[in-house]
Design a protein around this motif. Structure first.
Motif, PDB file in Angstrom:
ATOM      1  N   ASP A  10       0.791  -1.235   0.000  1.00  0.00           N
ATOM      2  CA  ASP A  10       0.000   0.000   0.000  1.00  0.00           C
ATOM      3  C   ASP A  10       0.825   1.288   0.000  1.00  0.00           C
ATOM      4  N   ARG A  11       2.161   1.194   0.067  1.00  0.00           N
ATOM      5  CA  ARG A  11       2.965   2.420   0.130  1.00  0.00           C
ATOM      6  C   ARG A  11       4.439   2.138  -0.154  1.00  0.00           C
ATOM      7  N   ILE A  12       5.153   3.214  -0.377  1.00  0.00           N
ATOM      8  CA  ILE A  12       6.615   3.166  -0.499  1.00  0.00           C
ATOM      9  C   ILE A  12       7.150   4.029   0.629  1.00  0.00           C
ATOM     10  N   LYS A  13       8.131   3.510   1.347  1.00  0.00           N
ATOM     11  CA  LYS A  13       8.649   4.217   2.514  1.00  0.00           C
ATOM     12  C   LYS A  13      10.173   4.187   2.505  1.00  0.00           C
ATOM     13  N   MET A  14      10.779   5.265   2.989  1.00  0.00           N
ATOM     14  CA  MET A  14      12.232   5.323   3.145  1.00  0.00           C
ATOM     15  C   MET A  14      12.554   4.727   4.519  1.00  0.00           C
ATOM     16  N   VAL A  15      13.396   3.694   4.528  1.00  0.00           N
ATOM     17  CA  VAL A  15      13.780   3.047   5.789  1.00  0.00           C
ATOM     18  C   VAL A  15      15.297   3.026   5.905  1.00  0.00           C
ATOM     19  N   GLN A  16      15.779   2.863   7.123  1.00  0.00           N
ATOM     20  CA  GLN A  16      17.218   2.767   7.359  1.00  0.00           C
ATOM     21  C   GLN A  16      17.567   1.321   7.679  1.00  0.00           C
ATOM     22  N   VAL A  17      18.452   0.758   6.865  1.00  0.00           N
ATOM     23  CA  VAL A  17      18.906  -0.613   7.066  1.00  0.00           C
ATOM     24  C   VAL A  17      20.429  -0.591   7.246  1.00  0.00           C
ATOM     25  N   PRO A  18      20.964  -1.531   8.017  1.00  0.00           N
ATOM     26  CA  PRO A  18      22.421  -1.561   8.203  1.00  0.00           C
ATOM     27  C   PRO A  18      23.154  -1.718   6.874  1.00  0.00           C
ATOM     28  N   LEU A  19      24.161  -0.901   6.665  1.00  0.00           N
ATOM     29  CA  LEU A  19      24.982  -0.976   5.453  1.00  0.00           C
ATOM     30  C   LEU A  19      25.786  -2.272   5.431  1.00  0.00           C
ATOM     31  N   LEU A  20      26.294  -2.658   6.595  1.00  0.00           N
ATOM     32  CA  LEU A  20      27.117  -3.865   6.723  1.00  0.00           C
ATOM     33  C   LEU A  20      26.340  -4.889   7.541  1.00  0.00           C
ATOM     34  N   PRO A  21      25.627  -5.795   6.878  1.00  0.00           N
ATOM     35  CA  PRO A  21      24.817  -6.765   7.632  1.00  0.00           C
ATOM     36  C   PRO A  21      25.645  -7.536   8.661  1.00  0.00           C
TER      37      PRO A  21
END
Length: 164
Positions: free
Chosen positions: A43-54
């Motif tokens: 239902d949407r597009i959202k900007m999220v923060q994910v770890p760059l280095l898993p």
């Protein structure tokens, strides 16, 4: 007072932010590089923060805090190089921070040297020496280094080289 350095630690998968918070609650300076990416839901597009280095994050500590870090839930261990916890240089952490503050949706691309490529050595006694890749076998790279009008040829682990 002991000197503080940045160290990389390895966490359980998807525990980077949790571990960072747990360590911060113990008054340990941490840095979990977060990448801003767009994620699509139905239902949407959202900007999220994910770890760059898993599964990785950085801690700024002296050696007396090693055990405190290891005992933190979610921490697997320090990242080791040559049998010792790997020290990350201050300028590398600053560079990552600046890069992530300027760019979104960053991708990590592994470095795979090719024959005749110019490379720089980033560890050991030949640190910051430039050379040319002569041969590649598995994870080992033969590098030719020009010095004093001679060609030194040395065998390196691929992880000790960077693109030049």
């Amino acid at each position: 007072m002991k000197e503080k350095n940045w160290y990389a630690i390895y966490t359980k998968p998807r525990w980077e932010k949790k571990v960072s918070k747990l360590l911060a609650d113990r008054d340990i300076v941490t840095y979990c590089p977060l990448n801003k990416v767009k994620r699509r839901w139905s239902d949407r597009i959202k900007m999220v923060q994910v770890p760059l280095l898993p599964s990785y994050l950085f801690v700024h500590i002296d050696s007396s805090a090693f055990q405190k870090i290891r005992e933190t839930p979610g921490v697997i261990n320090f990242v080791y190089i040559e049998g010792k916890p790997a020290i990350v240089k201050d300028y590398e952490v600053v560079r990552i921070r600046k890069f992530l503050s300027e760019f979104e949706n960053v991708e990590l691309v592994p470095f795979n040297p090719q024959k005749n490529q110019r490379v720089m050595i980033n560890q050991g006694v030949l640190v910051e020496e430039a050379g040319r890749v002569v041969d590649l076998k598995n994870n080992k790279v033969t590098v030719e280094i020009e010095s004093l009008n001679y060609h030194l040829v040395a065998l390196f682990d691929k992880s000790k080289l960077i693109n030049n």
